[in-house]
Design a protein around this motif. Sequence first.
Motif, PDB file in Angstrom:
ATOM      1  N   PHE A  67      40.101  50.292  49.903  1.00  0.00           N
ATOM      2  CA  PHE A  67      38.823  50.079  49.227  1.00  0.00           C
ATOM      3  C   PHE A  67      37.791  49.436  50.148  1.00  0.00           C
ATOM      4  O   PHE A  67      36.595  49.465  49.857  1.00  0.00           O
ATOM      5  CB  PHE A  67      39.017  49.195  47.986  1.00  0.00           C
ATOM      6  N   GLY A  68      38.264  48.851  51.246  1.00  0.00           N
ATOM      7  CA  GLY A  68      37.363  48.190  52.183  1.00  0.00           C
ATOM      8  C   GLY A  68      37.372  46.690  51.986  1.00  0.00           C
ATOM      9  O   GLY A  68      36.847  46.190  50.985  1.00  0.00           O
ATOM     10  N   ILE A  69      37.961  45.966  52.932  1.00  0.00           N
ATOM     11  CA  ILE A  69      38.078  44.509  52.812  1.00  0.00           C
ATOM     12  C   ILE A  69      36.954  43.848  53.601  1.00  0.00           C
ATOM     13  O   ILE A  69      36.836  44.040  54.811  1.00  0.00           O
ATOM     14  CB  ILE A  69      39.440  44.016  53.340  1.00  0.00           C
ATOM     15  N   SER A  70      36.162  43.059  52.912  1.00  0.00           N
ATOM     16  CA  SER A  70      35.075  42.352  53.593  1.00  0.00           C
ATOM     17  C   SER A  70      35.641  41.206  54.425  1.00  0.00           C
ATOM     18  O   SER A  70      36.795  40.787  54.243  1.00  0.00           O
ATOM     19  CB  SER A  70      34.085  41.798  52.560  1.00  0.00           C
ATOM     20  N   GLU A  71      34.829  40.691  55.343  1.00  0.00           N
ATOM     21  CA  GLU A  71      35.258  39.558  56.168  1.00  0.00           C
ATOM     22  C   GLU A  71      35.592  38.349  55.294  1.00  0.00           C
ATOM     23  O   GLU A  71      36.556  37.630  55.557  1.00  0.00           O
ATOM     24  CB  GLU A  71      34.167  39.196  57.175  1.00  0.00           C
ATOM     25  N   ARG A  72      34.814  38.157  54.243  1.00  0.00           N
ATOM     26  CA  ARG A  72      35.059  37.001  53.369  1.00  0.00           C
ATOM     27  C   ARG A  72      36.371  37.169  52.610  1.00  0.00           C
ATOM     28  O   ARG A  72      37.107  36.207  52.411  1.00  0.00           O
ATOM     29  CB  ARG A  72      33.894  36.831  52.397  1.00  0.00           C
ATOM     30  N   SER A  73      36.670  38.390  52.194  1.00  0.00           N
ATOM     31  CA  SER A  73      37.943  38.638  51.514  1.00  0.00           C
ATOM     32  C   SER A  73      39.106  38.446  52.472  1.00  0.00           C
ATOM     33  O   SER A  73      40.165  37.914  52.085  1.00  0.00           O
ATOM     34  CB  SER A  73      37.961  40.048  50.916  1.00  0.00           C
ATOM     35  N   LYS A  74      38.938  38.865  53.723  1.00  0.00           N
ATOM     36  CA  LYS A  74      39.992  38.634  54.721  1.00  0.00           C
ATOM     37  C   LYS A  74      40.252  37.141  54.895  1.00  0.00           C
ATOM     38  O   LYS A  74      41.410  36.707  55.020  1.00  0.00           O
ATOM     39  CB  LYS A  74      39.588  39.252  56.063  1.00  0.00           C
ATOM     40  N   MET A  75      39.178  36.347  54.916  1.00  0.00           N
ATOM     41  CA  MET A  75      39.335  34.897  55.035  1.00  0.00           C
ATOM     42  C   MET A  75      40.101  34.342  53.830  1.00  0.00           C
ATOM     43  O   MET A  75      40.963  33.462  53.981  1.00  0.00           O
ATOM     44  CB  MET A  75      37.955  34.236  55.125  1.00  0.00           C
ATOM     45  N   ASN A  76      39.813  34.888  52.646  1.00  0.00           N
ATOM     46  CA  ASN A  76      40.508  34.410  51.449  1.00  0.00           C
ATOM     47  C   ASN A  76      41.979  34.824  51.443  1.00  0.00           C
ATOM     48  O   ASN A  76      42.842  34.083  50.965  1.00  0.00           O
ATOM     49  CB  ASN A  76      39.809  34.923  50.188  1.00  0.00           C
ATOM     50  N   ILE A  77      42.267  35.995  51.961  1.00  0.00           N
ATOM     51  CA  ILE A  77      43.673  36.417  52.077  1.00  0.00           C
ATOM     52  C   ILE A  77      44.428  35.476  53.017  1.00  0.00           C
ATOM     53  O   ILE A  77      45.552  35.053  52.729  1.00  0.00           O
ATOM     54  CB  ILE A  77      43.758  37.875  52.563  1.00  0.00           C
ATOM     55  N   ASP A  78      43.794  35.127  54.130  1.00  0.00           N
ATOM     56  CA  ASP A  78      44.415  34.179  55.064  1.00  0.00           C
ATOM     57  C   ASP A  78      44.585  32.802  54.420  1.00  0.00           C
ATOM     58  O   ASP A  78      45.599  32.126  54.625  1.00  0.00           O
ATOM     59  CB  ASP A  78      43.569  34.054  56.329  1.00  0.00           C
ATOM     60  N   ALA A  79      43.592  32.402  53.615  1.00  0.00           N
ATOM     61  CA  ALA A  79      43.675  31.099  52.934  1.00  0.00           C
ATOM     62  C   ALA A  79      44.811  31.091  51.911  1.00  0.00           C
ATOM     63  O   ALA A  79      45.481  30.068  51.721  1.00  0.00           O
ATOM     64  CB  ALA A  79      42.347  30.785  52.255  1.00  0.00           C
ATOM     65  N   LEU A  80      45.025  32.229  51.247  1.00  0.00           N
ATOM     66  CA  LEU A  80      46.128  32.323  50.293  1.00  0.00           C
ATOM     67  C   LEU A  80      47.470  32.140  50.995  1.00  0.00           C
ATOM     68  O   LEU A  80      48.406  31.563  50.431  1.00  0.00           O
ATOM     69  CB  LEU A  80      46.079  33.678  49.576  1.00  0.00           C
ATOM     70  N   ARG A  81      47.559  32.615  52.218  1.00  0.00           N
ATOM     71  CA  ARG A  81      48.808  32.451  52.993  1.00  0.00           C
ATOM     72  C   ARG A  81      49.097  30.968  53.266  1.00  0.00           C
ATOM     73  O   ARG A  81      50.251  30.589  53.455  1.00  0.00           O
ATOM     74  CB  ARG A  81      48.697  33.191  54.323  1.00  0.00           C
ATOM     75  N   LYS A  82      48.046  30.152  53.270  1.00  0.00           N
ATOM     76  CA  LYS A  82      48.205  28.739  53.628  1.00  0.00           C
ATOM     77  C   LYS A  82      48.330  27.888  52.364  1.00  0.00           C
ATOM     78  O   LYS A  82      49.391  27.831  51.761  1.00  0.00           O
ATOM     79  CB  LYS A  82      47.043  28.300  54.508  1.00  0.00           C
ATOM     80  N   ASP A  83      47.253  27.260  51.940  1.00  0.00           N
ATOM     81  CA  ASP A  83      47.371  26.337  50.809  1.00  0.00           C
ATOM     82  C   ASP A  83      46.272  26.524  49.756  1.00  0.00           C
ATOM     83  O   ASP A  83      46.059  25.643  48.918  1.00  0.00           O
ATOM     84  CB  ASP A  83      47.359  24.895  51.314  1.00  0.00           C
ATOM     85  N   ALA A  84      45.574  27.641  49.796  1.00  0.00           N
ATOM     86  CA  ALA A  84      44.488  27.861  48.827  1.00  0.00           C
ATOM     87  C   ALA A  84      45.044  27.984  47.411  1.00  0.00           C
ATOM     88  O   ALA A  84      46.167  28.442  47.189  1.00  0.00           O
ATOM     89  CB  ALA A  84      43.703  29.116  49.182  1.00  0.00           C
ATOM     90  N   LEU A  85      44.234  27.578  46.453  1.00  0.00           N
ATOM     91  CA  LEU A  85      44.538  27.768  45.035  1.00  0.00           C
ATOM     92  C   LEU A  85      43.758  28.981  44.532  1.00  0.00           C
ATOM     93  O   LEU A  85      42.890  29.514  45.225  1.00  0.00           O
ATOM     94  CB  LEU A  85      44.195  26.518  44.230  1.00  0.00           C
ATOM     95  N   VAL A  86      44.039  29.376  43.294  1.00  0.00           N
ATOM     96  CA  VAL A  86      43.495  30.626  42.771  1.00  0.00           C
ATOM     97  C   VAL A  86      42.891  30.411  41.390  1.00  0.00           C
ATOM     98  O   VAL A  86      43.460  29.707  40.554  1.00  0.00           O
ATOM     99  CB  VAL A  86      44.624  31.682  42.690  1.00  0.00           C
ATOM    100  N   VAL A  87      41.726  31.013  41.169  1.00  0.00           N
ATOM    101  CA  VAL A  87      41.206  31.235  39.812  1.00  0.00           C
ATOM    102  C   VAL A  87      41.392  32.714  39.523  1.00  0.00           C
ATOM    103  O   VAL A  87      41.002  33.565  40.335  1.00  0.00           O
ATOM    104  CB  VAL A  87      39.721  30.845  39.687  1.00  0.00           C
ATOM    105  N   ILE A  88      42.002  33.017  38.394  1.00  0.00           N
ATOM    106  CA  ILE A  88      42.408  34.396  38.128  1.00  0.00           C
ATOM    107  C   ILE A  88      42.027  34.827  36.714  1.00  0.00           C
ATOM    108  O   ILE A  88      41.920  34.007  35.796  1.00  0.00           O
ATOM    109  CB  ILE A  88      43.930  34.550  38.358  1.00  0.00           C
ATOM    110  N   GLY A  89      41.821  36.100  36.548  1.00  0.00           N
ATOM    111  CA  GLY A  89      41.584  36.711  35.245  1.00  0.00           C
ATOM    112  C   GLY A  89      41.742  38.207  35.430  1.00  0.00           C
ATOM    113  O   GLY A  89      41.818  38.698  36.561  1.00  0.00           O
ATOM    114  N   GLY A  90      41.810  38.934  34.353  1.00  0.00           N
ATOM    115  CA  GLY A  90      42.039  40.366  34.507  1.00  0.00           C
ATOM    116  C   GLY A  90      41.497  41.192  33.365  1.00  0.00           C
ATOM    117  O   GLY A  90      41.011  40.665  32.360  1.00  0.00           O
ATOM    118  N   GLN A  91      41.617  42.500  33.548  1.00  0.00           N
ATOM    119  CA  GLN A  91      41.110  43.431  32.548  1.00  0.00           C
ATOM    120  C   GLN A  91      41.710  44.800  32.809  1.00  0.00           C
ATOM    121  O   GLN A  91      42.159  45.109  33.926  1.00  0.00           O
ATOM    122  CB  GLN A  91      39.573  43.511  32.612  1.00  0.00           C
ATOM    123  N   GLN A  92      41.686  45.647  31.784  1.00  0.00           N
ATOM    124  CA  GLN A  92      42.104  47.030  31.958  1.00  0.00           C
ATOM    125  C   GLN A  92      41.099  47.776  32.835  1.00  0.00           C
ATOM    126  O   GLN A  92      39.938  47.395  32.944  1.00  0.00           O
ATOM    127  CB  GLN A  92      42.200  47.711  30.593  1.00  0.00           C
TER     128      GLN A  92
END
Length: 542
Positions: A67-92
């Motif tokens: 889908f195309g990963i932005s630089e900011r999303s890449k940073m967040n993926i790396d942060a998830l690997r470390k100690d970042a927390l998550v706000v989550i929600g979903g939908q169909q």
Amino acid sequence: MDYIKMNLPALNRFATDYMNGKLKKGDFFQYDWRMESDVAKRAEWLDSKSFPREEAASYIESYMERFGISERSKMNIDALRKDALVVIGGQQAGLLTGPLYSIHKVISIIKLAKEQSAKLKKTVIPVFWIAGEDHDYNEVNHVYVDTESTMQKLTYPGPPTGKRMVSDIKLEKETAMEWAEAVFAELGETDRTYMLLDWVEDVISRSETFTDFFAFLINDLFHDTGLLLVDSGDPRFRRLAAPYYHQIAFEGSGISSEVLKQQASLRESGYKPIIEIDDACCNLFYYEPSTQNRILLERKPGTDEFVGKGANIAFTEAELDRLLSKTPENFSTNVVTRPLLQEKIFPVLGFIGGPGEIAYWSEIMPVFQMLGEQMPPIWPRLSFTLLEGAIDRLLKELNLSLENVLVNGCSAEKEAYLEELRKNVPNTYAAIIKTLESDHLKWQEETAPLDAGLEPLFEKNRQILVNQLLFMQKKVEEHLARKNADTIGKYNRVENSLHPQGGLQERIWNPFYFLNHYGSSWIEALLQEDLAFDGSHYVIYL
């Protein structure tokens, strides 16, 4: 951006009481989302736990790559690997993103993650959970468009899909493009229409499934926000969830018992539970490979067997254990266990929920505790109505209260207007008919001695005259209706825009109407605006 805040009732009384702070912490929820100290305690508890961070981050990276990963999303993926927390929600995965509230939920997730990052001085990242394992095709296969008199449902003309996961429903490209063109034809042509249609058709050309179509659009709309996407219908994600499916399957009866006890507590407090469940429910779906039907598993009383609800399948405990280990992609959670799976995989600081989700999460708090977890704080998603200038002017012209229209619509006011019209219709025809019938009968009586055979002709003639008078009265009423059709149409426009099908705009309208007429600036403005998560409804002036 100009806006006003209102305190409107939610779809259900429980959610209304929750947002208004009337529920006691500990009864149905573990944390108070309004208290910063509770959120800080939640963050500390998460820091003490371990999560499959590397596996989750790697999955997201591989899923989002196409889908195309932005630089900011890449940073967040790396942060998830470390100690970042998550706000989550979903939908169909609704077509053309589904109703507006899907967009509103994404905005809520992004804004809350940003807000909590600043308050906790810790990286909190936004994650959107696409419910691709859901099999309710009729929830995602349509959009509504305004036809002035009513909201018209435009349904994607695909064949029945049974209980197939939405992530496995193929998007027929030619059919999808024809359907999209039909939708855009109803949105009205603007200087943005062809650009938007080109974008949608390009996305369709790159999409294989309904979920792809949804994910491409959401990723494009929020590309630079750092939003991360997961698809719970993706076989790779379900393989990641394999260890937790075991726990759900073999503690399923205990899970159901805890939900049933919590439902009894809700009833005692005057609330109506919404989850349908019984003691036998395993709270896990088996995805039958040959038919691609999701089958809810149940325990067969007095045996070690698991059977399919309404389906001719059965597994012993040993067989189910082997299948869970060998082919975890053939299993998925239900409404009770999806929040638990989310809790096991991600360090969830907070969950963003709509009114229905708030109500059903209240039924599962003991299950978290039973499995050694804590229910995360639940923030009500931000709720918006987009008020167009033309509709705002009609509210003033018709002397309608905005808040009353949002809650009740304006059908009562329209009916009062129509009743006033009826009162103004000249009703002298009734007196004319009465006089005519009286004089006609008198004439008939006077001529009866001349020829009794004239009586049937008199009666037929009298009825013809009355019918002609009624015909003229009907023409007068039709003339007045045509003369006032413009005003009646104004009431309809207000109703369709602000209270479509008896509810809020965000539950019916699709965002592409507003993208077509106003661009994406309203999304960008909502992301930047300082909006409080306090349960209010925001009316946004476009």
